[in-house]
Design a protein around this motif. Structure first.
Motif, PDB file in Angstrom:
ATOM      1  N   VAL A  77       0.817  -1.359  -0.077  1.00 58.39           N
ATOM      2  CA  VAL A  77      -0.165  -0.091   0.020  1.00 58.39           C
ATOM      3  C   VAL A  77       0.697   1.069  -0.029  1.00 58.39           C
ATOM      4  N   ASP A  78       0.811   2.190  -0.987  1.00 57.89           N
ATOM      5  CA  ASP A  78       1.578   3.220  -1.253  1.00 57.89           C
ATOM      6  C   ASP A  78       0.565   4.710  -0.806  1.00 57.89           C
ATOM      7  N   SER A  79       1.247   5.424  -0.358  1.00 55.24           N
ATOM      8  CA  SER A  79       0.448   6.656   0.266  1.00 55.24           C
ATOM      9  C   SER A  79       1.241   7.823   0.192  1.00 55.24           C
ATOM     10  N   GLY A  80       0.581   9.153   0.372  1.00 50.94           N
ATOM     11  CA  GLY A  80       1.157  10.143   0.659  1.00 50.94           C
ATOM     12  C   GLY A  80       1.330  11.386  -0.431  1.00 50.94           C
ATOM     13  N   LEU A 109       6.555  10.465  -0.040  1.00 50.54           N
ATOM     14  CA  LEU A 109       5.419   9.007  -0.135  1.00 50.54           C
ATOM     15  C   LEU A 109       6.056   8.018   0.803  1.00 50.54           C
ATOM     16  N   SER A 110       5.018   7.036   1.012  1.00 53.19           N
ATOM     17  CA  SER A 110       5.286   6.144   2.050  1.00 53.19           C
ATOM     18  C   SER A 110       4.736   4.693   1.020  1.00 53.19           C
ATOM     19  N   CYS A 111       5.417   3.573   1.575  1.00 54.63           N
ATOM     20  CA  CYS A 111       4.838   2.391   1.033  1.00 54.63           C
ATOM     21  C   CYS A 111       5.159   1.116   1.884  1.00 54.63           C
ATOM     22  N   THR A 134       8.886  -0.817   5.290  1.00 53.00           N
ATOM     23  CA  THR A 134       8.493   0.276   4.677  1.00 53.00           C
ATOM     24  C   THR A 134       9.393   0.945   3.768  1.00 53.00           C
ATOM     25  N   TYR A 164       4.177   4.690  -8.091  1.00 50.92           N
ATOM     26  CA  TYR A 164       3.871   3.298  -7.630  1.00 50.92           C
ATOM     27  C   TYR A 164       5.117   2.930  -6.953  1.00 50.92           C
ATOM     28  N   GLY A 199       2.141  -1.572  -5.374  1.00 52.66           N
ATOM     29  CA  GLY A 199       1.125  -0.737  -4.539  1.00 52.66           C
ATOM     30  C   GLY A 199       0.147  -0.304  -5.869  1.00 52.66           C
ATOM     31  N   GLN A 200      -0.859   0.133  -5.135  1.00 48.87           N
ATOM     32  CA  GLN A 200      -2.039   0.880  -6.066  1.00 48.87           C
ATOM     33  C   GLN A 200      -1.634   2.120  -6.762  1.00 48.87           C
ATOM     34  N   THR A 247      -0.233   6.334  -6.055  1.00 47.37           N
ATOM     35  CA  THR A 247      -0.654   7.660  -5.342  1.00 47.37           C
ATOM     36  C   THR A 247      -0.250   8.675  -6.255  1.00 47.37           C
TER      37      THR A 247
END
Length: 121
Positions: free
Chosen positions: A5-8, A20-22, A77, A94, A112-113, A115
């Motif tokens: 899961v990636d985000s940020g 960004l984080s994953c 992470t 990604y 990841g999906q 971001t």
């Protein structure tokens, strides 16, 4: 099973920064290389940065000196600190990770999906 899961991502002005984080979770014995890719609209996906399990980084020349990839192996992470962003950095980012689920088995790559990062004034 392994989930990545990636985000940020978000909207940032030119010259700004984002981190960004994953995180990978699930059945994990070991994670080898972790990477960040990006895909801008109408363009092919490109490798932005990668980091080995020993934390050796490599960068796309277009981001070297502005982006920093790092990882926390205890948390499974990987991070991407992005500074000095420009409109050319606008893309979906990604992460992926080479994950060995059990000892003595091969590692598979999980994505990841994505971001969205948008750099605009």
């Amino acid at each position: 099973q392994v989930q990545v899961v990636d985000s940020g991502g978000g909207l940032v002005q030119p010259g700004g920064s984002l981190r960004l984080s994953c995180v990978a979770s699930g059945t994990i014995s070991r994670i080898y290389d972790m990477r960040w890719y990006r895909q801008a609209r109408g363009k092919q996906r490109e490798l932005v940065a990668a980091i080995s399990s020993g934390e050796t980084p490599t960068y796309n020349p277009s981001v070297k000196g502005r982006f920093t990839i790092s990882r926390d192996n205890a948390k499974n992470t990987v991070y991407l600190q992005m500074n000095g962003l420009s409109q050319e950095d606008t893309a979906v980012y990604y992460c992926n990770a080479d994950v060995q689920q059990r000892p003595l088995t091969r590692a598979d790559t999980y994505w990841g999906q994505g971001t969205q990062v948008t750099v605009s004034s």
